[in-house]
Enzyme design. Structure first.
Site, PDB file in Angstrom:
ATOM      1  N   CYS A 141       0.833  -1.211   0.000  1.00  9.36           N
ATOM      2  CA  CYS A 141       0.000   0.000   0.000  1.00  9.36           C
ATOM      3  C   CYS A 141       0.861   1.252   0.000  1.00  9.36           C
ATOM      4  O   CYS A 141       1.383   1.653   1.045  1.00  9.36           O
ATOM      5  CB  CYS A 141      -0.938  -0.015   1.204  1.00  9.36           C
ATOM      6  N   CYS A 144      -0.455   4.120   2.123  1.00  8.02           N
ATOM      7  CA  CYS A 144      -0.271   3.921   3.572  1.00  8.02           C
ATOM      8  C   CYS A 144       1.180   4.182   3.969  1.00  8.02           C
ATOM      9  O   CYS A 144       1.456   4.835   4.969  1.00  8.02           O
ATOM     10  CB  CYS A 144      -0.583   2.484   3.987  1.00  8.02           C
ATOM     11  N   ASP A 145       2.102   3.630   3.218  1.00  7.84           N
ATOM     12  CA  ASP A 145       3.491   3.560   3.679  1.00  7.84           C
ATOM     13  C   ASP A 145       4.488   4.382   2.862  1.00  7.84           C
ATOM     14  O   ASP A 145       5.651   4.505   3.258  1.00  7.84           O
ATOM     15  CB  ASP A 145       3.950   2.087   3.658  1.00  7.84           C
TER      16      ASP A 145
END
Ligand code: NDP
Length: 315
Positions: A141, A144-145
């Site tokens: 992701c 997300c990261d």
């Protein structure tokens, strides 16, 4: 199915942001929801580290901590959160009919409404080194990261719209993004490919596959090979983003609920209604487009409101 049958108004299957948000709303509407969490309590967010893009957390939060907060909030209004897996369903086609769901093959519930929030699971390649380094530089992701790789070099694996989107997203943050494409062309839409081609810090390596992620505790690089020439090379990177698709968790509903050709549940118009009365779907299980915690939470809210209105219409 077993003999012991518990009758409830609202059953929620799945414990990601969609499930918990549905639970908060359903509990506040006095539907006395019962949630079965599934095997991965808290869902996909518990596999990420920090969550910086969920509104309301100016300093960011930890994915697991956020899910604990959501659970506590759902329980505060009376949701019964139970650990367990729905293993069999017999869904009613009648308005007001009872939907039977078996839990762990041992217990049966009959629910007037069912909110399906079973999510999706990111696909991984399955290499030992990749699995070992999930959370240590391997991610599925970018939104997300990606932030943690600011100014660094990363690889993205895949050639679909997700991979192209993740690569262009990461290119804004990272120094260099290398895309590993196993064929000699990309499957992504022309528009997405155009964006990739016109982003100067993305390099696409065609006919290239990942052989090993290098590093003990954290990612230090990748070894890749060209599947036409057999030539191998090492690329020094700190992040490996696997973007080879997601699998919606809908096996239980095959042949029962309408789904698209990739297995995502189909909902009607701008609602969370499935093709069966009293059965609603929220979160990633019905969304391959956005797949964000906040959009999942939004549809979880909608599902609870849809369930409440449905129950109201039965009187
Ligand atoms: P896709 O299934 O479309 O693409 C998966 C990609 O991963 C393919 O390029 C495939 O390669 C590659 N892949 C699969 N397995 C491996 C492997 N073992 N090794 C290397 N590569 C592998 O998934 P997406 O998540 O990209 O998209 C899913 C759906 O969501 C699509 O319909 C897409 O259009 C849509 N979507 C739309 C977006 C948008 O419109 N903004 C954004 C994101 C997704 P190969 O081509 O060789 O099979």
């Amino acid at each position: 199915m077993s003999e012991e049958i518990e009758k409830i108004k609202c059953l929620i299957i799945g414990s990601g942001p969609a499930g918990y948000t549905a639970a908060i709303y359903a509990a506040r509407a006095d539907l006395k929801p019962v949630m079965y969490t599934g095997m991965q309590m808290g869902g996909q967010l518990t596999t990420t580290t920090e969550v910086d893009n969920f509104p309301g957390y100016p300093k960011g939060t930890d994915g697991t901590a956020m899910m604990e907060d959501l659970k506590a909030q759902a329980e505060r209004f009376g949701t019964e959160v139970r650990f367990g897996l729905a293993t069999e369903v017999s869904l009613s086609h009648e308005v007001g009919g009872l939907h039977r769901v078996s839990i762990d093959g041992a217990k049966t519930l009959e629910a007037t409404t069912v909110i399906i929030a079973t999510g999706a699971t990111a696909k991984y390649l399955g290499l030992e080194s990749e699995q070992r380094l999930i959370g240590g530089g391997v991610s599925a992701c970018a939104t997300c990261d990606g932030f943690f790789y600011k100014g660094q070099d990363v690889v993205v694996i895949g050639a679909g719209d997700t991979a192209a989107e993740e690569a262009t997203y990461l290119a804004n943050i990272c120094n260099k993004v290398t895309m590993l494409v196993r064929k000699d062309y990309m499957r992504a839409s022309k528009a997405m490919q155009h964006r990739v081609d016109h982003t100067s810090n993305i390099e696409v390596l065609f006919n290239t596959e990942l052989e090993e992620v290098l590093g003990d505790q954290v990612v230090e690089g990748v070894r890749v090979f060209n599947n036409t020439t057999g030539e191998k090379q090492q690329i020094a990177v700190t992040g490996v983003f696997v973007a080879i698709g997601h699998q919606p968790n809908t096996d239980l509903f095959k042949g029962v609920l309408d789904m698209d050709d990739t297995g995502y549940l189909i909902t009607q118009g701008k609602t969370t209604k499935t093709n069966l009365p009293g059965v609603f779907a929220a979160g990633d299980v019905q969304d391959k487009e956005y797949r964000q915690a906040v959009t999942a939470a939004g549809t979880g809210c909608m599902a609870a409101l849809d369930a409440e209105r449905y129950l109201g219409s039965l009187h």
